[in-house]
Write a protein that holds these residues in place. Structure first.
Motif, PDB file in Angstrom:
ATOM      1  N   HIS A  71       0.832  -1.206   0.000  1.00 45.51           N
ATOM      2  CA  HIS A  71       0.000   0.000   0.000  1.00 45.51           C
ATOM      3  C   HIS A  71       0.870   1.261   0.000  1.00 45.51           C
ATOM      4  O   HIS A  71       0.526   2.260  -0.654  1.00 45.51           O
ATOM      5  N   ALA A  72       1.988   1.210   0.727  1.00 44.27           N
ATOM      6  CA  ALA A  72       2.895   2.362   0.717  1.00 44.27           C
ATOM      7  C   ALA A  72       3.482   2.580  -0.678  1.00 44.27           C
ATOM      8  O   ALA A  72       3.610   3.719  -1.144  1.00 44.27           O
ATOM      9  N   ASP A  73       3.833   1.482  -1.362  1.00 44.73           N
ATOM     10  CA  ASP A  73       4.346   1.600  -2.732  1.00 44.73           C
ATOM     11  C   ASP A  73       3.282   2.160  -3.672  1.00 44.73           C
ATOM     12  O   ASP A  73       3.580   2.962  -4.569  1.00 44.73           O
ATOM     13  N   ILE A  74       2.026   1.724  -3.478  1.00 47.27           N
ATOM     14  CA  ILE A  74       0.936   2.232  -4.322  1.00 47.27           C
ATOM     15  C   ILE A  74       0.750   3.733  -4.106  1.00 47.27           C
ATOM     16  O   ILE A  74       0.604   4.509  -5.068  1.00 47.27           O
ATOM     17  N   ASN A  75       0.757   4.160  -2.834  1.00 43.47           N
ATOM     18  CA  ASN A  75       0.609   5.591  -2.549  1.00 43.47           C
ATOM     19  C   ASN A  75       1.766   6.397  -3.137  1.00 43.47           C
ATOM     20  O   ASN A  75       1.565   7.493  -3.684  1.00 43.47           O
ATOM     21  N   LEU A  76       2.984   5.849  -3.026  1.00 41.68           N
ATOM     22  CA  LEU A  76       4.142   6.541  -3.589  1.00 41.68           C
ATOM     23  C   LEU A  76       4.036   6.644  -5.108  1.00 41.68           C
ATOM     24  O   LEU A  76       4.347   7.685  -5.700  1.00 41.68           O
ATOM     25  N   MET A  77       3.581   5.554  -5.752  1.00 46.71           N
ATOM     26  CA  MET A  77       3.448   5.575  -7.208  1.00 46.71           C
ATOM     27  C   MET A  77       2.366   6.555  -7.646  1.00 46.71           C
ATOM     28  O   MET A  77       2.514   7.253  -8.660  1.00 46.71           O
ATOM     29  N   GLU A  78       1.250   6.626  -6.899  1.00 45.12           N
ATOM     30  CA  GLU A  78       0.203   7.592  -7.238  1.00 45.12           C
ATOM     31  C   GLU A  78       0.726   9.021  -7.120  1.00 45.12           C
ATOM     32  O   GLU A  78       0.429   9.874  -7.969  1.00 45.12           O
ATOM     33  N   THR A  79       1.512   9.287  -6.067  1.00 40.74           N
ATOM     34  CA  THR A  79       2.099  10.623  -5.922  1.00 40.74           C
ATOM     35  C   THR A  79       3.059  10.928  -7.069  1.00 40.74           C
ATOM     36  O   THR A  79       3.075  12.045  -7.611  1.00 40.74           O
ATOM     37  N   THR A  80       3.861   9.932  -7.462  1.00 42.93           N
ATOM     38  CA  THR A  80       4.798  10.126  -8.568  1.00 42.93           C
ATOM     39  C   THR A  80       4.059  10.397  -9.872  1.00 42.93           C
ATOM     40  O   THR A  80       4.468  11.255 -10.675  1.00 42.93           O
ATOM     41  N   ILE A  81       2.956   9.664 -10.101  1.00 41.53           N
ATOM     42  CA  ILE A  81       2.176   9.871 -11.323  1.00 41.53           C
ATOM     43  C   ILE A  81       1.575  11.279 -11.346  1.00 41.53           C
ATOM     44  O   ILE A  81       1.578  11.966 -12.382  1.00 41.53           O
ATOM     45  N   LYS A  82       1.070  11.740 -10.193  1.00 42.57           N
ATOM     46  CA  LYS A  82       0.505  13.092 -10.141  1.00 42.57           C
ATOM     47  C   LYS A  82       1.570  14.149 -10.406  1.00 42.57           C
ATOM     48  O   LYS A  82       1.322  15.135 -11.112  1.00 42.57           O
ATOM     49  N   GLN A  83       2.764  13.954  -9.844  1.00 38.58           N
ATOM     50  CA  GLN A  83       3.843  14.908 -10.101  1.00 38.58           C
ATOM     51  C   GLN A  83       4.242  14.896 -11.574  1.00 38.58           C
ATOM     52  O   GLN A  83       4.495  15.956 -12.168  1.00 38.58           O
ATOM     53  N   ALA A  84       4.292  13.696 -12.174  1.00 39.57           N
ATOM     54  CA  ALA A  84       4.630  13.614 -13.598  1.00 39.57           C
ATOM     55  C   ALA A  84       3.550  14.273 -14.451  1.00 39.57           C
ATOM     56  O   ALA A  84       3.850  14.904 -15.476  1.00 39.57           O
ATOM     57  N   GLU A  85       2.286  14.132 -14.041  1.00 43.87           N
ATOM     58  CA  GLU A  85       1.203  14.794 -14.775  1.00 43.87           C
ATOM     59  C   GLU A  85       1.330  16.310 -14.698  1.00 43.87           C
ATOM     60  O   GLU A  85       1.089  17.016 -15.684  1.00 43.87           O
ATOM     61  N   GLU A  86       1.697  16.814 -13.517  1.00 43.06           N
ATOM     62  CA  GLU A  86       1.873  18.262 -13.383  1.00 43.06           C
ATOM     63  C   GLU A  86       3.003  18.765 -14.275  1.00 43.06           C
ATOM     64  O   GLU A  86       2.874  19.810 -14.928  1.00 43.06           O
ATOM     65  N   GLU A  87       4.121  18.020 -14.304  1.00 39.86           N
ATOM     66  CA  GLU A  87       5.226  18.404 -15.188  1.00 39.86           C
ATOM     67  C   GLU A  87       4.795  18.341 -16.652  1.00 39.86           C
ATOM     68  O   GLU A  87       5.127  19.226 -17.457  1.00 39.86           O
ATOM     69  N   ARG A  88       4.051  17.284 -17.012  1.00 40.56           N
ATOM     70  CA  ARG A  88       3.574  17.151 -18.387  1.00 40.56           C
ATOM     71  C   ARG A  88       2.639  18.297 -18.753  1.00 40.56           C
ATOM     72  O   ARG A  88       2.717  18.862 -19.860  1.00 40.56           O
ATOM     73  N   ASN A  89       1.746  18.664 -17.820  1.00 39.36           N
ATOM     74  CA  ASN A  89       0.790  19.736 -18.104  1.00 39.36           C
ATOM     75  C   ASN A  89       1.488  21.087 -18.271  1.00 39.36           C
ATOM     76  O   ASN A  89       1.087  21.902 -19.116  1.00 39.36           O
ATOM     77  N   ARG A  90       2.539  21.316 -17.464  1.00 35.76           N
ATOM     78  CA  ARG A  90       3.281  22.567 -17.626  1.00 35.76           C
ATOM     79  C   ARG A  90       3.978  22.617 -18.986  1.00 35.76           C
ATOM     80  O   ARG A  90       3.954  23.644 -19.677  1.00 35.76           O
ATOM     81  N   SER A  91       4.597  21.494 -19.360  1.00 37.23           N
ATOM     82  CA  SER A  91       5.243  21.446 -20.680  1.00 37.23           C
ATOM     83  C   SER A  91       4.214  21.572 -21.795  1.00 37.23           C
ATOM     84  O   SER A  91       4.454  22.227 -22.828  1.00 37.23           O
ATOM     85  N   LEU A  92       3.047  20.945 -21.604  1.00 39.39           N
ATOM     86  CA  LEU A  92       1.995  21.018 -22.619  1.00 39.39           C
ATOM     87  C   LEU A  92       1.475  22.448 -22.777  1.00 39.39           C
ATOM     88  O   LEU A  92       1.240  22.921 -23.901  1.00 39.39           O
ATOM     89  N   GLU A  93       1.302  23.141 -21.648  1.00 41.26           N
ATOM     90  CA  GLU A  93       0.826  24.523 -21.710  1.00 41.26           C
ATOM     91  C   GLU A  93       1.839  25.420 -22.415  1.00 41.26           C
ATOM     92  O   GLU A  93       1.478  26.281 -23.235  1.00 41.26           O
ATOM     93  N   SER A  94       3.121  25.197 -22.096  1.00 39.95           N
ATOM     94  CA  SER A  94       4.160  25.988 -22.766  1.00 39.95           C
ATOM     95  C   SER A  94       4.204  25.670 -24.256  1.00 39.95           C
ATOM     96  O   SER A  94       4.357  26.575 -25.098  1.00 39.95           O
TER      97      SER A  94
END
Length: 228
Positions: A71-94
């Motif tokens: 469960h800790a690994d799942i929570n960590l992976m979900e956080t990593t995916i959200k951070q990657a989405e934020e980075e992707r969205n910033r690059s996409l907006e630019s």
């Protein structure tokens, strides 16, 4: 009846009483030895039951710890995916801003080149096929994790207690060591029940399915505590 005969009769009665007491004593001795052996055997089985309970509790704690780490690994992976989405969205907006700036600028340059009799510059689609207006619409979706159904918990087999005394299991157990990321819980060692031939735990003193006692084929002989 003289005094000698009276004394002889008394001695015979005394011998008879001694014989009766001796027979009763031997019966008590035999029952005592039998009950003592039963007590020793039950004490040995009780220790086996306690050891089996400790093994089961340790195995349970190992599974609980493994589930906690998963469960800790799942929570960590979900956080990593959200951070990657934020980075992707910033690059996409630019990228979208630069794309919106590029299109009118290219049209203006192509118009000026047309006046001079020059060919138009190549479009972005010729260099990168995916770079179209639809690209920005499709990439705007976000990832969402679907909740997975919990696996069904097997029903616990109720075993009637052999004695009214409950087995007290010590609670001071050594916590399991944290596993590595590549660790996977190994299945417990199993053996076949000699009665129902089902797979049970190797150290199980009784079969939880047919309630038959599972004993070693070469049991140790109990030590004789009392002399005959």
């Amino acid at each position: 009846m003289n005094e000698r005969e009276t004394d002889l009769i008394n001695r015979l009665e005394h011998v008879k009483e001694i014989r009766s007491k001796t027979v009763h004593l031997e019966k008590v001795r035999s029952k005592l030895r039998q009950e003592f052996e039963n007590t020793e055997n039950e004490e040995k089985r009780l220790e086996e039951y306690k050891q089996e309970m400790e093994l089961l509790l340790q195995e349970k704690m190992a599974h609980v710890e493994e589930l906690r780490l998963i469960h800790a690994d799942i929570n960590l992976m979900e956080t990593t995916i959200k951070q990657a989405e934020e980075e992707r969205n910033r690059s996409l907006e630019s990228t979208k801003k630069l794309y919106d700036e590029f299109r009118p600028l290219k049209d203006e340059v192509d118009q000026m080149r047309g006046i001079m009799g020059l060919e138009k510059l190549p479009d972005l689609q010729e260099e990168e096929e995916k770079l179209t207006p639809d690209f920005f619409e499709k990439q705007n979706t976000e990832w969402t994790s679907e909740p997975q159904p919990e696996p069904p918990i097997p029903q616990t087999i109720s075993v009637p207690p052999a004695t009214p005394t409950q087995i007290q299991v010590p609670r001071t157990q050594k916590p399991p060591e944290p596993r590595q990321q590549s660790f996977r819980q190994q299945p417990p060692p199993m053996k076949a029940c000699l009665s129902c031939h089902q797979q049970i735990h190797r150290n199980a003193p009784i079969c939880p399915l047919c309630k038959a006692k599972s004993r070693s084929r070469n049991p140790k002989k109990p030590k004789r505590k009392l002399d005959e």
